[in-house]
Design an enzyme around this catalytic site. Structure first.
Site, PDB file in Angstrom:
ATOM      1  N   SER A  31       5.726 -12.870   4.982  1.00  0.00           N
ATOM      2  CA  SER A  31       4.303 -12.733   5.349  1.00  0.00           C
ATOM      3  C   SER A  31       3.787 -13.923   6.166  1.00  0.00           C
ATOM      4  O   SER A  31       4.021 -15.079   5.831  1.00  0.00           O
ATOM      5  CB  SER A  31       3.457 -12.585   4.079  1.00  0.00           C
ATOM      6  OG  SER A  31       2.087 -12.572   4.442  1.00  0.00           O
ATOM      7  N   SER A  33       0.560 -14.274   6.540  1.00  0.00           N
ATOM      8  CA  SER A  33      -0.827 -14.460   6.102  1.00  0.00           C
ATOM      9  C   SER A  33      -1.146 -15.899   5.669  1.00  0.00           C
ATOM     10  O   SER A  33      -2.224 -16.408   6.015  1.00  0.00           O
ATOM     11  CB  SER A  33      -1.163 -13.474   4.979  1.00  0.00           C
ATOM     12  OG  SER A  33      -1.164 -12.177   5.500  1.00  0.00           O
ATOM     13  N   THR A  78      -0.759  -6.419   0.341  1.00  0.00           N
ATOM     14  CA  THR A  78       0.065  -5.725   1.325  1.00  0.00           C
ATOM     15  C   THR A  78       1.038  -4.790   0.613  1.00  0.00           C
ATOM     16  O   THR A  78       0.951  -4.594  -0.606  1.00  0.00           O
ATOM     17  CB  THR A  78       0.732  -6.750   2.276  1.00  0.00           C
ATOM     18  OG1 THR A  78       1.419  -6.041   3.292  1.00  0.00           O
ATOM     19  CG2 THR A  78       1.702  -7.685   1.569  1.00  0.00           C
ATOM     20  N   LYS A  82      -1.350  -1.566  -1.990  1.00  0.00           N
ATOM     21  CA  LYS A  82      -2.727  -1.298  -1.530  1.00  0.00           C
ATOM     22  C   LYS A  82      -3.421  -0.196  -2.339  1.00  0.00           C
ATOM     23  O   LYS A  82      -4.629  -0.236  -2.525  1.00  0.00           O
ATOM     24  CB  LYS A  82      -2.735  -0.935  -0.046  1.00  0.00           C
ATOM     25  CG  LYS A  82      -2.463  -2.143   0.838  1.00  0.00           C
ATOM     26  CD  LYS A  82      -2.544  -1.808   2.299  1.00  0.00           C
ATOM     27  CE  LYS A  82      -2.092  -2.995   3.125  1.00  0.00           C
ATOM     28  NZ  LYS A  82      -2.151  -2.747   4.554  1.00  0.00           N
ATOM     29  N   GLY A 142       1.865   9.207  11.794  1.00  0.00           N
ATOM     30  CA  GLY A 142       1.955   8.683  10.427  1.00  0.00           C
ATOM     31  C   GLY A 142       0.726   9.076   9.630  1.00  0.00           C
ATOM     32  O   GLY A 142      -0.358   9.277  10.192  1.00  0.00           O
ATOM     33  N   ALA A 143       0.901   9.195   8.321  1.00  0.00           N
ATOM     34  CA  ALA A 143      -0.217   9.591   7.454  1.00  0.00           C
ATOM     35  C   ALA A 143      -0.145   8.838   6.120  1.00  0.00           C
ATOM     36  O   ALA A 143      -0.578   9.338   5.101  1.00  0.00           O
ATOM     37  CB  ALA A 143      -0.185  11.104   7.227  1.00  0.00           C
ATOM     38  N   GLY A 145      -0.620   4.878   4.001  1.00  0.00           N
ATOM     39  CA  GLY A 145      -1.756   4.006   3.708  1.00  0.00           C
ATOM     40  C   GLY A 145      -2.372   3.408   4.961  1.00  0.00           C
ATOM     41  O   GLY A 145      -3.596   3.293   5.070  1.00  0.00           O
ATOM     42  N   ALA A 146      -1.535   3.022   5.932  1.00  0.00           N
ATOM     43  CA  ALA A 146      -2.063   2.392   7.144  1.00  0.00           C
ATOM     44  C   ALA A 146      -2.905   3.382   7.939  1.00  0.00           C
ATOM     45  O   ALA A 146      -4.001   3.053   8.410  1.00  0.00           O
ATOM     46  CB  ALA A 146      -0.917   1.843   7.995  1.00  0.00           C
ATOM     47  N   ASN A 166       2.256  13.777  11.506  1.00  0.00           N
ATOM     48  CA  ASN A 166       3.151  13.128  10.551  1.00  0.00           C
ATOM     49  C   ASN A 166       4.453  13.912  10.442  1.00  0.00           C
ATOM     50  O   ASN A 166       4.516  15.088  10.787  1.00  0.00           O
ATOM     51  CB  ASN A 166       2.469  13.043   9.175  1.00  0.00           C
ATOM     52  CG  ASN A 166       3.187  12.087   8.254  1.00  0.00           C
ATOM     53  OD1 ASN A 166       3.563  10.995   8.676  1.00  0.00           O
ATOM     54  ND2 ASN A 166       3.393  12.469   7.001  1.00  0.00           N
TER      55      ASN A 166
END
Ligand code: NDP
Length: 305
Positions: A31, A33, A78, A82, A142-143, A145-146, A166
């Site tokens: 990460s 972050s 992350t 989530k 895509g479908a 969490g993001a 998706n």
């Protein structure tokens, strides 16, 4: 329960007099972050420590609870936590509620709050790259969490149409149902397709054209593109902008887009911008003019090159 799961691993002198934050995920070693938040803390002269936590898959709640009980002030969340962070928070912002996923937690008055800044981060990065979203046609691949996190903020920018495509059609349809009302309220159409359907449309010459194609699948992590070369050839034109949420080296999706003359971006700017939004939630919106996400992005790109 071990209530020192995070703070036991930190040298007391390191955090003395500092507000404590961390990113929680599994795996978490990669990460960026901590580096990003440390730079925002420097830009705003905040006494802040930002570490990492890696609970095992079934221990998110235990770690998060211990962190806040020990005086931790905020967590970035992350993969793969989530959705769990969403149930951990007692109060959700409307956009987190809609997304059903939380990437930012904080404590206020003994209450845990949750927000989702991913979509805002994406929109800010697109705007910073000169991409106007009003009146555009957007394809989201895509479908997971993001995708759930970005659809609401994208709709708020006034596109005319969003298609969610998706691998498995069922999840794309769920997204279309979940965000249908919001889409209607801003006058946008929201449709769901399977990626296989798009392949068929590409073969029959009935594929719609899109201004912006966003890869919100996890395919790039396996060095794959969700699109066949045939479908990519139909989708990508010089006027198309192709955005991959994954960051690092150019992904197969980005390479396909480049081959057809499209402009491309990875998701590093989104990461830096969603962190900026979280930082301001934690440390106060008054610091917004003191942080410089684009400078942090440039420095991070340089460091990763
Ligand atoms: P999820 O696991 O929730 O969803 C994964 C999605 O990818 C599903 O729609 C899945 O389809 C699809 N998928 C996986 N592999 C393939 C493949 N080979 N071909 C086609 N589709 C595939 O993950 P997230 O939604 O949380 O994350 C998606 C990506 O976004 C990750 O790579 C993550 O790193 C990145 N991300 C980046 C952020 C940033 O700040 N830049 C922020 C958040 C996420 P199916 O449903 O059919 O299984």
């Amino acid at each position: 329960m071990d209530t020192k799961l995070f703070f036991d691993q930190v040298e007391p002198a390191t955090i003395l007099g500092k507000a404590c934050y961390a990113v929680v995920g599994n795996p978490i070693g990669h990460s960026q972050s901590p580096w990003i938040h440390q730079r925002y803390a420097e830009q705003t002269a905040q006494a802040m420590y930002y570490g990492r936590m890696q609970p095992s898959i079934d221990q998110f709640h235990i770690y998060a609870q211990a962190f806040f009980q020990q005086g931790g002030q905020g967590l970035s969340v992350t993969v793969p936590f989530k959705l769990e962070a969403c149930t951990f928070a007692k109060q959700l912002t409307p956009r987190a509620q809609l997304a059903g996923a939380v990437n930012t937690l904080w404590q206020d008055g003994g209450q845990i709050y949750g927000d989702n800044t991913d979509g805002l981060g994406l929109v800010r990065d697109l705007v910073a790259q000169g991409i106007a979203l009003k009146g555009t046609k957007i394809l989201i691949l895509g479908a997971g969490g993001a995708a759930r996190g970005i659809i609401g903020p994208l709709l708020a920018e006034g596109p005319v149409a969003i298609m969610a495509a998706n691998r498995s059609l069922g999840k794309a349809k769920q997204l279309a149902i979940l965000f249908g009302e919001l889409a209607q309220s801003v006058g946008a159409t929201l449709r769901a397709e399977s990626i296989e359907d798009l392949e068929t449309q590409a073969s029959s010459g009935t594929l719609s054209q899109f201004d912006l194609v966003i890869n919100a699948t996890a395919a790039s992590l396996d060095i794959l593109s969700p699109l066949s070369n045939h479908l990519a050839a139909q989708l990508f034109q010089p006027r198309t902008f192709a955005y991959d949420l994954v960051y690092g080296k150019p992904t197969p999706f980005m390479q396909q887009a480049l081959q057809h003359g499209s402009r491309v971006s990875d998701g590093l700017g989104m990461l830096v911008e969603q962190a900026a939004a979280a930082f301001l939630i934690w440390r106060g919106a008054a610091l917004s003019s003191a942080i410089n996400p684009r400078q942090v992005l440039a420095e991070l790109r340089h460091a990763l090159a």
